[in-house]
Structure formats: C-alpha cells, structure tokens
Design an enzyme around this catalytic site. Structure first.
Site, PDB file in Angstrom:
ATOM      1  N   GLY A   1       0.784  -1.234   0.000  1.00  0.00           N
ATOM      2  CA  GLY A   1       0.000   0.000   0.000  1.00  0.00           C
ATOM      3  C   GLY A   1       0.813   1.280   0.000  1.00  0.00           C
TER       4      GLY A   1
ATOM      5  N   ASP B   1     -31.829  20.867  -4.057  1.00  0.00           N
ATOM      6  CA  ASP B   1     -32.046  21.160  -2.640  1.00  0.00           C
ATOM      7  C   ASP B   1     -31.797  22.633  -2.364  1.00  0.00           C
ATOM      8  OD1 ASP B   1     -29.240  21.491  -2.449  1.00  0.00           O
ATOM      9  OD2 ASP B   1     -28.977  19.381  -1.953  1.00  0.00           O
TER      10      ASP B   1
ATOM     11  N   LYS C   1     -34.932  18.235  -0.318  1.00  0.00           N
ATOM     12  CA  LYS C   1     -34.658  16.813  -0.072  1.00  0.00           C
ATOM     13  C   LYS C   1     -34.237  16.610   1.374  1.00  0.00           C
ATOM     14  CE  LYS C   1     -29.738  16.783  -1.292  1.00  0.00           C
ATOM     15  NZ  LYS C   1     -28.697  16.310  -2.213  1.00  0.00           N
TER      16      LYS C   1
ATOM     17  N   ASP D   1     -25.923  20.509  -9.882  1.00  0.00           N
ATOM     18  CA  ASP D   1     -25.363  20.244  -8.552  1.00  0.00           C
ATOM     19  C   ASP D   1     -23.852  20.259  -8.679  1.00  0.00           C
ATOM     20  OD1 ASP D   1     -25.393  19.776  -5.845  1.00  0.00           O
ATOM     21  OD2 ASP D   1     -26.647  17.974  -5.968  1.00  0.00           O
TER      22      ASP D   1
END
Length: 336
Positions: A55, A186, A209, A236
């Site tokens: 990783g 929204d 919403k 959005d």
C-alpha cells in the site's frame, strides 16, 4: 527614520523572477494533466509514482526542477486517501528539489464535504487536509467547485477557486435547448442554481430533499416553482450515487416537465451508478473531466465536457501573476 509623504511614490514590492513552468501529472488525473499541458503548449515533466503491494506509494521527479514554478495535477477522488497521500508526497518531493513555487492543482477535493463540526466528537476533515497540504510545502492551491467555498478560509496559503458552470453552460447553450428552466435539487445549492440560471438567462426552481443518515441516498420531498411543459436542467456540484438526480427527475416528470437534463461539476459515480442513470428519466447528464471514469463505461446519456482549457488559463494567470477572476465572464468570482 525616513518619512514618505502620503502623496509620494509608493515603493514597488519586490517580485523575484518567475521560474520555468512545470506540470506534474499525479496518478489520479493523468488524462486531464496531459490536456492542460497541451493547452499551455508545454510538455509534462517526467515523473513516476509506484504503489507497492503493502500500500505504500513512492514518487519521483525525473528531471531537475530547481527554481521552477511547479503545478501538481492530482485530485482526491477514489481511492481518496491514496490520492491525497500521493499529492502530499509530490509536494514534498518538489520542495526538497528546490522548486521556486508549488501549486497543488486539485480538480476534485473530496474532503470538502467535511467542512464543519455538525455532530459531537467529529473531525473537521477539510481543515485537517488544509493543514497537511501547507505542512507538506504547498505555496498555493487551485481547486474547482468546492462543496463549500468558505473552505478557502481554512488555508493560510492562497486558494484560487474555479467554477465549472461556465464551461458546462457554454456547452448547454450550444445545444439550443428551448423553454429551459434550471432546477436545484435542494436548498443548499439554490445560490449555485441561480448562478447557472442567470448565466443561461432562464428561470430557476428549487427542490427540497432530506438525508436520514451518512449514506448517499436522499429523498426529494417537494418542488418550489413551475416546470409544467418545460425542459429542465438539474444542477449540482457532484453526484456519487446519482440518487438525488434520478429522484429529482421523477418529481419533475410528475409535475409535467418534458425533457430532463442534468449537469454536475464532478461525476464521482460509484460502481453501478452509470448503468442506472442510463435507464433513468435523465435524457442527458453532463459531467466534467475532473474525475476520470473508474467503475463503469459511460452510457450514451452521460457526456464529458473538458475543463482543461479553464485550468490551463488559470495556471497561466498564476504563472504570469495576473488576475484569475478575469477568466470569468461575469467579471468576478461570486461568493456562493
């Protein structure tokens, strides 16, 4: 102690000569970085990033950047933490290589959602990221459509904030969609939707919403405004599950709307979302290339509009030390 009368000449601030412009492509935005470099008429600076099996990530600049004005193009979308750590390592590598100025170009800053302490015992994640970028050695940041523009205040270094709506609106204008109205899904994006509507010269309606938990699912409850017989553009800043856009499209259809379009700055689009949008009531979804498609092939009704030219113009303005706000057609960057 010398005295300079108020009407005397003001001394000019010293500005060191600007170094050669260097564009570094991180792993997250290689395609966008290549487009930006092409727009600027420069080549990408040779570099490499290697992820080890456990990783860890290793980054290296493959040529001399001493005294250069460096721009690292690296968004922080999925895998978010890997991409953010890689960005920090690029900044650190450039700092240790004696770059004159380092600008973190972050097309999509995912932790911008963590902008406040709205629950007990939670972290303000965006502030932690801002501190980390500064600690690594970033001299300034260039971002697009932050979820909350006030996040710029979390930084002690300059932050230039770009808006994708100009590019998206120009593309939508070219389609010649008649009888159009803009819709915010929204209340929170009402100002952003108004900015879209003003630029397009059309009316705006607003949805309402609710979101019950930290999942991406939201339910549209109500609509403020008339869409009967109109074509509608839902706007959005980003979409992950597509739920808000598709739910809003259903409400608009129930209210008599004709064709439903949508435009978002950042198409995060988690796995399985693109096929659902293909079967939804959205005729066309416009996204930008701030995030490279990762999970599913894009269907026929999702179009990508490039923001490379806007980023290139902003980088050139920063490099030339001219105003970035001059890039916006309405004269100044709104505080929305």
């Amino acid at each position: 102690m010398s005295y300079r009368p108020n009407n005397g000449p003001r001394p000019q601030a010293f500005q060191p000569p600007q170094g050669e412009l260097a564009i570094i492509a991180g792993s997250a935005n290689k395609q966008l970085a290549a487009k930006i470099a092409n727009e600027l008429g420069v080549r990408l600076t040779p570099c490499e990033a290697h992820y080890f099996s456990e990783g860890n990530v290793f980054v290296r600049i493959l040529e001399n950047v001493r005294g250069c004005d460096c721009y690292v193009i690296q968004g922080t979308h999925q895998p978010v933490n890997d991409n953010f750590m890689e960005l920090l390592f690029w900044i650190d590598a450039l700092k240790r290589a004696s770059a004159q100025q380092i600008t973190a170009v972050i097309p999509f800053f995912s932790y911008a959602k963590g902008d406040k302490k709205d629950e007990p015992r939670v972290s303000i994640r965006a502030r932690v990221c801002a501190d980390a970028l500064e600690a690594a050695g970033a001299d300034r940041c260039l971002m697009m459509d932050l979820h909350s523009p006030q996040i710029q205040g979390f930084f002690r270094v300059p932050v230039d904030h770009l808006y994708a709506r100009y590019v998206l609106c120009d593309h939508i204008k070219s389609l010649g969609i008649e009888n159009l109205v803009v819709c915010s899904p929204d209340i929170g994006f009402a100002k952003g939707a108004s900015a879209y509507a003003n630029y397009l010269g059309v009316p705006v309606v607003i949805g309402n919403k609710t979101r019950r938990d930290h999942t991406e699912r939201a339910e549209v409850l109500e609509l403020i405004g008339d869409v009967d017989g109109r074509n509608v553009l839902i706007v959005d800043d980003f979409t992950i599950s597509g739920g808000t856009l598709m739910s809003m499209a259903d409400v608009l259809k129930d209210r008599g709307a004709n064709d439903i379009y949508a435009a978002v700055s950042h198409g995060v689009l988690s796995k399985g979302v693109a096929p659902r949008i293909a079967k939804s009531g959205i005729k066309q979804l416009f996204i930008t290339d701030t995030i490279e498609p990762q999970n599913d092939p894009l269907p026929h009704n999702i179009s990508v509009v490039s923001v490379a030219e806007l980023f290139a113009e902003a980088i050139q303005s920063i490099h030339d030390r001219t105003s970035v706000s001059q890039l916006f057609p309405d004269g100044a960057v709104p505080s929305e």
